[in-house]
Design an enzyme around this catalytic site. Structure first.
Site, PDB file in Angstrom:
ATOM      1  N   ASN A  10       0.915  -1.222   0.361  1.00  0.00           N
ATOM      2  CA  ASN A  10       0.314  -0.161  -0.137  1.00  0.00           C
ATOM      3  C   ASN A  10       1.181   1.281  -0.313  1.00  0.00           C
ATOM      4  O   ASN A  10       1.235   2.093   1.310  1.00  0.00           O
ATOM      5  CB  ASN A  10      -0.784  -0.353   1.399  1.00  0.00           C
ATOM      6  CG  ASN A  10      -1.932   0.950   1.523  1.00  0.00           C
ATOM      7  OD1 ASN A  10      -1.568   2.425   0.785  1.00  0.00           O
ATOM      8  ND2 ASN A  10      -2.453   1.460   2.407  1.00  0.00           N
ATOM      9  N   ARG A  92      -2.563  -2.039  -4.060  1.00  0.00           N
ATOM     10  CA  ARG A  92      -2.974  -0.902  -3.778  1.00  0.00           C
ATOM     11  C   ARG A  92      -3.043   0.631  -5.061  1.00  0.00           C
ATOM     12  O   ARG A  92      -1.437   0.685  -5.142  1.00  0.00           O
ATOM     13  CB  ARG A  92      -3.622   0.218  -2.401  1.00  0.00           C
ATOM     14  CG  ARG A  92      -4.285   1.107  -2.425  1.00  0.00           C
ATOM     15  CD  ARG A  92      -3.991   1.853  -0.962  1.00  0.00           C
ATOM     16  NE  ARG A  92      -4.975   3.014  -1.218  1.00  0.00           N
ATOM     17  CZ  ARG A  92      -4.756   4.600  -0.266  1.00  0.00           C
ATOM     18  NH1 ARG A  92      -4.030   4.584   0.237  1.00  0.00           N
ATOM     19  NH2 ARG A  92      -6.428   5.254  -0.335  1.00  0.00           N
ATOM     20  N   HIS A 181     -10.714   5.576  -1.628  1.00  0.00           N
ATOM     21  CA  HIS A 181     -10.726   4.695  -0.251  1.00  0.00           C
ATOM     22  C   HIS A 181     -11.699   3.475  -0.143  1.00  0.00           C
ATOM     23  O   HIS A 181     -12.549   3.044   0.229  1.00  0.00           O
ATOM     24  CB  HIS A 181     -10.780   5.485   1.264  1.00  0.00           C
ATOM     25  CG  HIS A 181      -9.824   6.468   1.361  1.00  0.00           C
ATOM     26  ND1 HIS A 181     -10.174   8.031   1.414  1.00  0.00           N
ATOM     27  CD2 HIS A 181      -8.539   6.663   1.292  1.00  0.00           C
ATOM     28  CE1 HIS A 181      -9.510   8.907   1.498  1.00  0.00           C
ATOM     29  NE2 HIS A 181      -8.413   7.450   1.978  1.00  0.00           N
ATOM     30  N   GLY A 213      -5.951  11.212   4.186  1.00  0.00           N
ATOM     31  CA  GLY A 213      -6.711  11.715   3.773  1.00  0.00           C
ATOM     32  C   GLY A 213      -8.703  11.013   4.097  1.00  0.00           C
ATOM     33  O   GLY A 213      -7.820  10.263   5.416  1.00  0.00           O
ATOM     34  N   ARG A 242      -5.865  18.757   3.066  1.00  0.00           N
ATOM     35  CA  ARG A 242      -6.403  18.583   1.821  1.00  0.00           C
ATOM     36  C   ARG A 242      -7.332  19.640   2.259  1.00  0.00           C
ATOM     37  O   ARG A 242      -8.643  19.516   3.040  1.00  0.00           O
ATOM     38  CB  ARG A 242      -6.967  17.655   1.347  1.00  0.00           C
ATOM     39  CG  ARG A 242      -5.801  16.913   0.227  1.00  0.00           C
ATOM     40  CD  ARG A 242      -6.098  14.980  -0.266  1.00  0.00           C
ATOM     41  NE  ARG A 242      -4.958  13.868  -0.119  1.00  0.00           N
ATOM     42  CZ  ARG A 242      -5.359  13.598   0.203  1.00  0.00           C
ATOM     43  NH1 ARG A 242      -6.460  12.645  -0.886  1.00  0.00           N
ATOM     44  NH2 ARG A 242      -4.804  12.359   0.523  1.00  0.00           N
ATOM     45  N   MET A 284      -4.421  14.803  14.625  1.00  0.00           N
ATOM     46  CA  MET A 284      -5.218  14.915  15.435  1.00  0.00           C
ATOM     47  C   MET A 284      -5.163  14.544  16.626  1.00  0.00           C
ATOM     48  O   MET A 284      -5.560  15.482  17.472  1.00  0.00           O
ATOM     49  CB  MET A 284      -6.747  13.601  15.338  1.00  0.00           C
ATOM     50  CG  MET A 284      -7.779  14.391  15.990  1.00  0.00           C
ATOM     51  SD  MET A 284      -8.691  15.598  16.011  1.00  0.00           S
ATOM     52  CE  MET A 284      -9.311  15.419  13.568  1.00  0.00           C
ATOM     53  N   ARG A 285      -4.273  13.537  17.341  1.00  0.00           N
ATOM     54  CA  ARG A 285      -3.256  14.021  18.507  1.00  0.00           C
ATOM     55  C   ARG A 285      -3.616  15.707  19.173  1.00  0.00           C
ATOM     56  O   ARG A 285      -3.213  15.699  20.199  1.00  0.00           O
ATOM     57  CB  ARG A 285      -2.720  12.456  18.293  1.00  0.00           C
ATOM     58  CG  ARG A 285      -3.027  11.537  18.826  1.00  0.00           C
ATOM     59  CD  ARG A 285      -1.696  10.203  18.677  1.00  0.00           C
ATOM     60  NE  ARG A 285      -1.381  10.691  17.114  1.00  0.00           N
ATOM     61  CZ  ARG A 285      -0.548   9.605  16.331  1.00  0.00           C
ATOM     62  NH1 ARG A 285      -0.654   8.183  16.799  1.00  0.00           N
ATOM     63  NH2 ARG A 285      -0.512   9.496  15.367  1.00  0.00           N
ATOM     64  N   GLY A 331      -7.161   6.427  10.897  1.00  0.00           N
ATOM     65  CA  GLY A 331      -6.072   6.565  11.774  1.00  0.00           C
ATOM     66  C   GLY A 331      -7.116   7.101  13.046  1.00  0.00           C
ATOM     67  O   GLY A 331      -7.762   7.142  14.052  1.00  0.00           O
ATOM     68  N   GLY A 333     -11.017   7.483  13.065  1.00  0.00           N
ATOM     69  CA  GLY A 333     -11.889   7.648  13.129  1.00  0.00           C
ATOM     70  C   GLY A 333     -11.835   6.473  14.226  1.00  0.00           C
ATOM     71  O   GLY A 333     -12.753   5.955  15.115  1.00  0.00           O
ATOM     72  N   GLU A 334     -10.631   5.704  14.333  1.00  0.00           N
ATOM     73  CA  GLU A 334     -10.701   4.332  15.195  1.00  0.00           C
ATOM     74  C   GLU A 334     -10.507   4.667  16.347  1.00  0.00           C
ATOM     75  O   GLU A 334     -10.540   4.586  17.079  1.00  0.00           O
ATOM     76  CB  GLU A 334      -9.614   3.175  14.591  1.00  0.00           C
ATOM     77  CG  GLU A 334     -10.144   2.487  13.437  1.00  0.00           C
ATOM     78  CD  GLU A 334      -9.578   1.610  12.357  1.00  0.00           C
ATOM     79  OE1 GLU A 334      -8.525   1.430  12.908  1.00  0.00           O
ATOM     80  OE2 GLU A 334      -9.546   1.858  11.692  1.00  0.00           O
ATOM     81  N   GLU A 385      -7.210  -2.490   4.931  1.00  0.00           N
ATOM     82  CA  GLU A 385      -7.794  -2.253   2.852  1.00  0.00           C
ATOM     83  C   GLU A 385      -6.827  -3.331   3.061  1.00  0.00           C
ATOM     84  O   GLU A 385      -6.367  -3.887   2.068  1.00  0.00           O
ATOM     85  CB  GLU A 385      -6.481  -1.348   3.309  1.00  0.00           C
ATOM     86  CG  GLU A 385      -7.775   0.215   2.761  1.00  0.00           C
ATOM     87  CD  GLU A 385      -7.203   1.715   3.397  1.00  0.00           C
ATOM     88  OE1 GLU A 385      -5.983   2.001   4.171  1.00  0.00           O
ATOM     89  OE2 GLU A 385      -7.362   2.271   2.345  1.00  0.00           O
TER      90      GLU A 385
HETATM   91  N1  LIG Z   1      -5.308   7.368  18.608  1.00  0.00           N
HETATM   92  C1  LIG Z   1      -4.745   8.560  18.226  1.00  0.00           C
HETATM   93  N2  LIG Z   1      -5.696   9.710  18.430  1.00  0.00           N
HETATM   94  C2  LIG Z   1      -6.163  10.583  17.515  1.00  0.00           C
HETATM   95  N3  LIG Z   1      -5.926  10.265  16.316  1.00  0.00           N
HETATM   96  C3  LIG Z   1      -4.824   9.663  15.623  1.00  0.00           C
HETATM   97  C4  LIG Z   1      -4.761   8.265  16.625  1.00  0.00           C
HETATM   98  N4  LIG Z   1      -4.001   7.872  15.699  1.00  0.00           N
HETATM   99  C5  LIG Z   1      -3.470   8.139  14.227  1.00  0.00           C
HETATM  100  N5  LIG Z   1      -4.073   9.491  14.826  1.00  0.00           N
HETATM  101  C6  LIG Z   1      -4.770   9.882  13.109  1.00  0.00           C
HETATM  102  O1  LIG Z   1      -4.596   9.023  12.698  1.00  0.00           O
HETATM  103  C7  LIG Z   1      -3.683   9.858  11.008  1.00  0.00           C
HETATM  104  C8  LIG Z   1      -3.517   8.896  10.498  1.00  0.00           C
HETATM  105  O2  LIG Z   1      -4.262   7.806   9.243  1.00  0.00           O
HETATM  106  P1  LIG Z   1      -4.324   7.006   8.856  1.00  0.00           P
HETATM  107  O3  LIG Z   1      -5.442   6.421   8.452  1.00  0.00           O
HETATM  108  O4  LIG Z   1      -3.172   5.878   9.472  1.00  0.00           O
HETATM  109  O5  LIG Z   1      -3.753   7.713   7.625  1.00  0.00           O
HETATM  110  P2  LIG Z   1      -3.724   6.784   6.099  1.00  0.00           P
HETATM  111  O6  LIG Z   1      -3.630   6.134   5.952  1.00  0.00           O
HETATM  112  O7  LIG Z   1      -3.838   8.474   5.779  1.00  0.00           O
HETATM  113  O8  LIG Z   1      -1.793   7.699   6.685  1.00  0.00           O
HETATM  114  C9  LIG Z   1      -3.008  10.458  11.753  1.00  0.00           C
HETATM  115  O9  LIG Z   1      -2.944  11.519  11.076  1.00  0.00           O
HETATM  116  C10 LIG Z   1      -3.841  11.397  13.444  1.00  0.00           C
HETATM  117  O10 LIG Z   1      -4.330  12.203  12.831  1.00  0.00           O
HETATM  118  C1  LIG Z   2      -6.883   8.768  -2.220  1.00  0.00           C
HETATM  119  C2  LIG Z   2      -6.339   8.642  -0.623  1.00  0.00           C
HETATM  120  O1  LIG Z   2      -6.929  10.030  -0.504  1.00  0.00           O
HETATM  121  O2  LIG Z   2      -5.848   8.124   0.805  1.00  0.00           O
HETATM  122  P1  LIG Z   2      -5.378   8.308   1.432  1.00  0.00           P
HETATM  123  O3  LIG Z   2      -5.682   8.429   2.398  1.00  0.00           O
HETATM  124  O4  LIG Z   2      -3.861   6.443   1.457  1.00  0.00           O
HETATM  125  O5  LIG Z   2      -4.085   9.281   1.207  1.00  0.00           O
HETATM  126 MG   LIG Z   3      -5.368   5.296   3.929  1.00  0.00          MG
END
Ligand SMILES: Nc1ncnc2c1ncn2[C@@H]1O[C@H](COP(=O)(O)OP(=O)(O)O)[C@@H](O)[C@H]1O
Ligand SMILES: CC(=O)OP(=O)(O)O
Ligand SMILES: [Mg+2]
Length: 404
Positions: A10, A92, A181, A213, A242, A284-285, A331, A333-334, A385
């Site tokens: 990915n 991906r 996504h 994203g 973004r 977000m942290r 990240g 949402g969870e 994913e």
């Molecule tokens: N414990 C947490 N509390 C709040 N936000 C978090 C936490 N862990 C990760 N995040 C958020 O999740 C984001 C990353 O999400 P992720 O789904 O891994 O993103 P991507 O796949 O787009 O790189 C981080 O930038 C942060 O904002």
């Molecule tokens: C499509 C997209 O925004 O992917 P990512 O969240 O991994 O940047």
């Molecule tokens: Mg992602």
């Protein structure tokens, strides 16, 4: 012995997440992440099932170097890419345009099409392509499969997918809502149905994929009927860097009055906007830490993020007519309970509520965070994913083996 392992790559704009899975039992033989590719402070974290995590730090120049480092780490555990047990590599791929609606075995024609789509996924498709090319060079004999972010969204009706612009112009330039996504929206909507004890075709779900994203989707009876990202992954929710939705005339204004070029505006909206543009942080942290410490800029950024999210929940409620569940994933949402609480606050009239105690519980399993009597369930459903890509890759490769 039949080959039963799948390596999933990915590749993001500055990272590669990877997993090596054994598809006989879904076991993870190794998982890892390369972050901050192209910077001085790159980091590779590799965790094999058979041992402790290892880290490498120091510059990793590009995705090609990143993948070679990953191959070395796997080889050190006896899980190298030369293994005869490897059945395929699943990639991906973010933008598949209108053409790719299914996982696809990659050949030169497929590569050329992914390359043609770079202008509409400039942060993602180049990284995906490098991952594919490097993996192909390492194992030219192995099937490489592309699983497209756009595929799940191809079921959207024209009324959701078309922009209200001149039809001939739109068609000439293939301008429409593609959505992204999709692998995550597909996986999470199915997992949400399972959590409710229902079949996917029995439920309507709003999925909120909130990572760096971020996108929302409306899923009716297992099929996507609308999603917030558009021609590119820039539209929709407020994201880490973004802007998401805004009046398109902002762009002409920045050109005519601000004197900016198209490329400068592209960089502004994709990389210097969203949370980072609003308050200087995209994690977000850190934003929550600042909000709790009374920082006004962080508070405004958080409020704008939530306001947009709430608008999409309302919009997709209206699109679906009946909603069984709202699922938070990725990240933010969870992990970010305050985001979930704030996004749903005030929506009691719509049957939506969050139970504060349940919302505070952390965990890796899908779970409900709404009160027992809630008309619409609110759920936290961790996305996967990589597992979804591996499953689709393996099914395609094994299916075609059975045909021959
Ligand atoms: N414990 C947490 N509390 C709040 N936000 C978090 C936490 N862990 C990760 N995040 C958020 O999740 C984001 C990353 O999400 P992720 O789904 O891994 O993103 P991507 O796949 O787009 O790189 C981080 O930038 C942060 O904002
Ligand atoms: C499509 C997209 O925004 O992917 P990512 O969240 O991994 O940047
Ligand atoms: Mg992602």
């Amino acid at each position: 012995m039949t080959a039963s392992r799948v390596l999933v790559l990915n590749s993001g704009s500055s990272s590669v997440k990877y997993q090596l899975l054994d598809m006989r039992d879904g076991g993870r033989l190794a998982v890892g992440l390369v972050e901050r590719i192209g910077e001085e402070t790159s980091r590779l974290k590799h965790t094999p099932a058979c041992g402790e995590s290892r880290e490498r730090t120091g510059p990793i120049a590009d995705h090609d170097a990143a993948l070679k480092a990953v191959a070395e780490e796997l080889a050190a555990d006896g899980l190298g890419l030369d293994s005869p047990e490897l059945a395929a590599i699943g990639h991906r791929v973010v933008h598949g345009g209108k053409h790719f609606t299914e996982p696809t075995v990659i050949d030169d024609t497929v590569l050329a099409e992914i390359e043609r789509l770079i202008p509409v996924a400039p942060l993602h498709n180049p990284a995906n392509l490098t991952g594919i090319r490097t993996a192909r060079a390492l194992r030219p004999d192995l099937p490489q499969v592309a699983v497209f972010d756009t595929a799940f969204h191809t079921t959207m009706p024209e009324s959701a997918a078309r922009y209200a612009i001149d039809v001939e112009t739109a068609d000439a330039h293939r301008i429409r809502r593609y959505g992204f996504h999709g692998t995550s929206h597909a996986y999470v909507s199915r997992a949400t149905a399972k959590l409710l004890g229902k079949a996917p075709d029995e439920v309507n779900v709003i999925v909120l994929h909130l990572g760096n994203g971020a996108s929302a989707s409306a899923v009716r009876a297992g099929r996507c009927v609308d999603t917030s990202m558009g021609l590119t992954p820039l539209e929709g929710l407020v994201m880490g860097t973004r802007s998401g939705d805004m009046d398109p005339a902002v762009i002409f204004h920045l050109m005519r009055v601000g004197g900016m070029s198209a490329d400068e505006i592209d960089t502004l909206l994709n990389k210097k906007s969203g949370l980072i543009g609003l308050c200087g942080d995209n994690d977000m942290r850190e934003i929550r830490r600042r909000v709790d410490a009374g920082d006004e800029r962080a508070k405004l950024a958080f409020d704008i993020y939530i306001h947009r999210l709430k608008k999409y929940i309302g919009a997709y409620y209206a699109v679906l007519g009946r909603v069984d569940a709202v699922a938070f994933t990725a990240g933010v949402g969870e992990n970010a309970a305050p985001v979930r609480e704030a996004a749903v606050a005030g929506l009691e009239e719509l049957g939506l509520a969050v139970d504060a105690e349940r919302n505070a519980v952390r965990g890796d399993e899908p779970r409900l965070i709404s009160p027992d009597d809630a008309r619409v369930k609110v759920a936290v459903v961790p996305t996967d994913e990589e597992m979804e890509i591996a499953t689709q890759t393996y099914a395609l490769v094994k299916g075609s083996e059975n045909l021959t």
